[in-house]
Design an enzyme around this catalytic site. Sequence first.
Site, PDB file in Angstrom:
ATOM      1  N   CYS A 148     -34.151  14.085  19.964  1.00  0.00           N
ATOM      2  CA  CYS A 148     -33.397  12.944  20.621  1.00  0.00           C
ATOM      3  C   CYS A 148     -34.091  11.801  21.290  1.00  0.00           C
ATOM      4  O   CYS A 148     -35.070  12.145  22.025  1.00  0.00           O
ATOM      5  CB  CYS A 148     -32.084  13.341  21.453  1.00  0.00           C
ATOM      6  N   GLY A 165     -31.005  16.579  25.496  1.00  0.00           N
ATOM      7  CA  GLY A 165     -30.783  17.937  26.177  1.00  0.00           C
ATOM      8  C   GLY A 165     -29.881  18.567  25.924  1.00  0.00           C
ATOM      9  O   GLY A 165     -29.075  18.561  24.777  1.00  0.00           O
ATOM     10  N   GLU A 172     -54.060  26.938  12.436  1.00  0.00           N
ATOM     11  CA  GLU A 172     -53.534  25.706  12.548  1.00  0.00           C
ATOM     12  C   GLU A 172     -53.684  24.890  11.194  1.00  0.00           C
ATOM     13  O   GLU A 172     -52.913  24.167  10.856  1.00  0.00           O
ATOM     14  CB  GLU A 172     -54.541  24.882  13.482  1.00  0.00           C
ATOM     15  N   HIS A 224     -54.842  44.556   5.016  1.00  0.00           N
ATOM     16  CA  HIS A 224     -53.600  45.262   5.544  1.00  0.00           C
ATOM     17  C   HIS A 224     -52.241  44.922   4.905  1.00  0.00           C
ATOM     18  O   HIS A 224     -51.262  45.196   5.637  1.00  0.00           O
ATOM     19  CB  HIS A 224     -53.679  45.373   7.153  1.00  0.00           C
TER      20      HIS A 224
END
Length: 611
Positions: free
Chosen positions: A2, A104, A484, A507
């Site tokens: 926000c 928040g 990344e 694996h």
Amino acid sequence: MCGIVAYIGRRPALPVLLEGLKRLEYRGYDSAGLAVLNGGLKVAKAVGRVAVLEDLVNRQGGFDATMGVAHTRWATHGGVTEKNAHPHRDDATLGHGVVVIHNGIIENYATLKRYLEEKGHVFTSETDTEVLAHLIGELYRGDLERAVQSALREVTGAYAIAVMCAKEPDVMVVARKGSPLMVGVGKDEYVVASDSSAIVAHTTQAITLDDYTVARITRDSFRTTTVDNVPVTAEIRELEYDLGQIDLGAFDHYMLKEIHEQPNALRLCMKGRLDLRSGQIVLGGVSEFARELARAKRVIFVGQGTALHAGMVAEYLMEDLAKIPTDVDFASEFRYRNPMVEEGTVVVAISQSGETADTLAALQEAKQRGALALGLVNVVGSSISRETDAGVYLRVGPEIGVASTKAFLGQVCVATMLAAFVGRRRFLSADAVRELMEQMERVPSHIERILAQSEEIKRATARYVERDNWLFLGRGYNYPVALEGALKLKEISYIHAEGMPAAEMKHGPIALIDEGMPVVFVATRNSQYEKILSNIEEVRSRGGHVIAVATEGDEEIRRHVQEVFWVPDVPEPLQPLLTVVPLQLLAYHAALMRGRDVDKPRNLAKSVTVE
Ligand code: M6R
């Protein structure tokens, strides 16, 4: 996440609010809204882009005022609807014309809502913010500042808020705890925002509010108190960047601009920090703690997303160059898993924004457990930088694109300097550090050479862009780079990509490989080169198509792969600074070819300020 922008002054508020919202668009959002106060309150909200809101207010008219609040919302409580968009108002009949924008999360909103409902309040949205607006209205006794203070004493969670009240047309109250908020101070005017990019067009003088601070602002006065109404002083500082840094210039997207800024960003990051004559790394921000660092028994890097990947490179660097046992952890896991923090532990938070909620909380947890808390942060004065005992700023300039690029390079570069700074105080000779520094100084021009391959990378990407599943593999220092590369591709192109250590493929994931599946190998000449060639053969023999990032002049690898992106030869610890760059370009081109909004990928926020 926000975004908040608010204005009180003598100019028309609307252009300031709309321009501010546009500056904040990069943070990621799904709806927007604003309110102005001029005699009465006038509110507008829209789902979608700020342009939709702008169109709405222009069509409606009547938004002439010299104070107002505006918001971009990234949904947490309740769906993406006009009703849930901010601003929120207090109760239509019991209230006083209170209007609130909020970043928040109010954690105890359900309890507060029940309490208010018992008093007759009727809610119109599903948001926690509306509960806060009603609570302020409920506690209002003719003084907005007091009502906000009282309400915030009842609230648990995180907030940055801006509040107006129709009954006090010359007062704005703003407050913060755990979510960033700053107040730009102009002549007879104040611009409040969750990030300085919405302020710098108006003033470079700003106050970053501390947690639990409430500011009462009028056109010609400003005062700060705690939520208990105890006066506190607020310091004005100079914002460090100008509008030029946050404009697109000749580039089509911020991501591309920031990829191309990397050579100069690294030059700035290293400037004044590499002293070749003495063989010393100069890190003013942590020099006070040089002894503690040299004696550290354990280092733990924490971060999220790209910053975590930089932390993984940092782990290798710290063990290689400083010979200190080192771990790396998701900040979100570290903070909740009762971590072992013994004497001599140093916890290093890595963050571009300095506002990532989990990283901030992990750092606070580490401090409480007695660790020395350091930060490798880009945004000066951010919450994490203020919470640390010491730290090193990345100095790579503002990063606007949601996909982190130059910040990763800055994080890895600072981690390299930190490891050598500590290593020099332990086992590294001045000559070894000098040799490393000489190589580091060449990295920016090496990156320029890689950037020049952008068209080749684009052509190669076009051959695979229709494929929906990709693998990214690497070993040693290049393993975090593989992670990344996969993150970059998935977050902006929405192509499914997985990164892992090359050896791990056997694996299980090898079962995924079928004819033509693109598998990206970060396969530079280093201590694990022969092993990675074997992994490449394993993929080829199952029909996978290999795209390799390889060392210039490596004719051998050409025989094993379909596509090669070249990087200059550098010592192993510096390879991530180069090998990530072609992968950034690959992701960028793939996203464009798939018609994605590169700088504002769906569902993503630039800075994740909620858990
Ligand atoms: O601001 P931070 O570095 O703390 O952000 C951490 C992650 O949210 C961030 O790196 C995220 O993964 C990026 N969008 C990745 O490109």
